[in-house]
Design an enzyme around this catalytic site. Structure first.
Site, mmCIF file in Angstrom:
data_model
loop_
_atom_site.group_PDB
_atom_site.id
_atom_site.type_symbol
_atom_site.label_atom_id
_atom_site.label_comp_id
_atom_site.label_asym_id
_atom_site.label_seq_id
_atom_site.Cartn_x
_atom_site.Cartn_y
_atom_site.Cartn_z
ATOM 1 N N ASP A 8 53.419 8.703 -8.549
ATOM 2 C CA ASP A 8 52.774 8.256 -9.878
ATOM 3 C C ASP A 8 52.572 6.579 -9.578
ATOM 4 O OD1 ASP A 8 55.367 7.999 -12.373
ATOM 5 O OD2 ASP A 8 55.442 7.745 -10.072
ATOM 6 N N HIS A 238 63.788 2.291 -7.035
ATOM 7 C CA HIS A 238 64.233 3.650 -7.358
ATOM 8 C C HIS A 238 63.299 4.689 -6.198
ATOM 9 C CE1 HIS A 238 65.767 2.651 -11.064
ATOM 10 N NE2 HIS A 238 64.665 2.105 -11.328
HETATM 11 O O1 RIB Z 1 63.235 5.944 -13.337
HETATM 12 C C1 RIB Z 1 62.377 5.464 -12.209
HETATM 13 C C2 RIB Z 1 61.198 6.366 -11.987
HETATM 14 O O2 RIB Z 1 60.441 6.211 -12.921
HETATM 15 C C3 RIB Z 1 60.642 5.952 -10.719
HETATM 16 O O3 RIB Z 1 60.026 6.955 -9.824
HETATM 17 C C4 RIB Z 1 59.435 5.066 -11.251
HETATM 18 O O4 RIB Z 1 58.072 4.817 -10.533
HETATM 19 C C5 RIB Z 1 59.071 5.897 -12.406
HETATM 20 O O5 RIB Z 1 58.184 6.970 -12.048
HETATM 21 CA CA CA Z 2 57.611 6.909 -9.411
#
Ligand code: RIB
Ligand code: CA
Length: 303
Positions: A8, A238
């Site tokens: 996303d 992340h």
């Molecule tokens: O909590 C972090 C996640 O949520 C990552 O994938 C960031 O891109 C959002 O999608």
């Molecule tokens: Ca993400």
């Protein structure tokens, strides 16, 4: 390693996609898109724009526009920006989506590359749950699912209980954890240890003017969010951590447990241990120094 990234994009997604493209050990055979940080049409547009910038001809198959069970959702624009790529007000439409919807593309690729395909899901798990519902053989056909999501022994980030990807579609995430997919969960327990600071982004821009320069530009919005909300002088990688869990699994320590997701009440979206469920490898340790070093080195060699 043949990989599809379910994404996303999203600032940290963009960095993860660039990393996967940069690593010679990863053969990025496609992206599938979903709502989350952005609306799904923005996710697809951003994915095609990023791949074009990277010089990749991988296809983009568009997926779910909303969570299962009509669960309420709004894009995390306050974290990733109005168009999902920091302060960019406009992102060009480059190319077209793959003709197949994401779930059909995932099922088809898992069948075609039986036992070899790794899906790195760095967004809400709606497309993965849809693929499970579409093909009873999907779990057996897929080599491995590595997700960025969840939080087992630490607080959440979108609420005190829940991590954003799980929170955005708790029912789909619970269906994934109830399945026999070979799943590795890379959650906040480890990703919050992978901070990149402004100086890292500036160095990237100097070494890779086009791609690093773009990443530096879109990181500013993301860095500002983490400074204002968490008083952090950096932003967690992340999604890139999930990519590195695929390329360098030895840099991670795991706890093996079944998982379920709370789908109501105050702790909605929380990932909870459940020994009645199939085992998931939950990352609880990371060699953050090695991970960040590889991330910066790989990205610095882009154009
Ligand atoms: O909590 C972090 C996640 O949520 C990552 O994938 C960031 O891109 C959002 O999608
Ligand atoms: Ca993400």
């Amino acid at each position: 390693m043949k990989m599809i990234i379910d994404t996303d994009p999203g600032v940290d997604d963009a960095i993860a996609i660039a990393l996967a493209h940069a690593l010679p050990e990863i053969n990025l055979i496609g992206l599938t898109t979903v709502f989350g940080n952005t609306r799904v049409d923005q996710s697809s547009r951003n994915a095609r724009f990023l791949l074009d910038m990277l010089g990749s001809d991988a296809p983009v198959a568009e997926g779910a526009a909303k969570p299962w069970n009509d669960y309420p959702f709004e894009p995390s624009a306050w974290v990733h920006g109005p168009e999902g790529l920091g302060d960019l007000a406009e992102v060009p439409q480059i190319g077209k989506n793959h003709p197949l919807p994401a779930a059909e593309f995932l099922v088809e690729m898992a069948r075609q590359h039986k036992g070899e395909l790794v899906i790195c899901a760095i967004a809400p798990l709606t497309n993965i749950a849809d693929a499970l519902a579409l093909d009873p053989e999907f779990a057996d056909n897929l080599g491995k699912l590595v997700i960025m999501g969840g939080n087992l022994h630490c607080p959440g980030n979108i609420t005190e209980y829940a991590e954003a990807n799980i929170y955005h579609d708790p029912n789909a995430a619970d269906a994934v954890f109830a399945s026999n997919l070979k799943t590795v969960m890379v959650g906040l327990d480890v990703t919050l240890q992978t901070l990149l600071v402004p100086e890292d982004f500036a160095a990237l821009a100097a070494s890779a003017p086009t791609t690093g320069g773009f990443i530096n530009r879109i990181s500013e919005f993301y860095l500002k969010f983490y400074k204002e909300v968490a008083n952090l002088d950096g932003c967690p990688m992340h999604d890139a951590a999930a990519i590195l869990a695929c390329s360098d699994p030895d840099w991670f320590g795991h706890e093996t447990t079944g998982l379920k997701v709370s789908s109501d009440g105050d702790n909605i979206g929380a990932t909870l241990a459940d020994t009645s469920r199939p085992n998931v490898q939950v990352a609880t340790k990371i060699d953050a120094k090695a991970a960040l070093s590889k991330l910066k080195s790989a990205l610095s060699h882009l154009h």
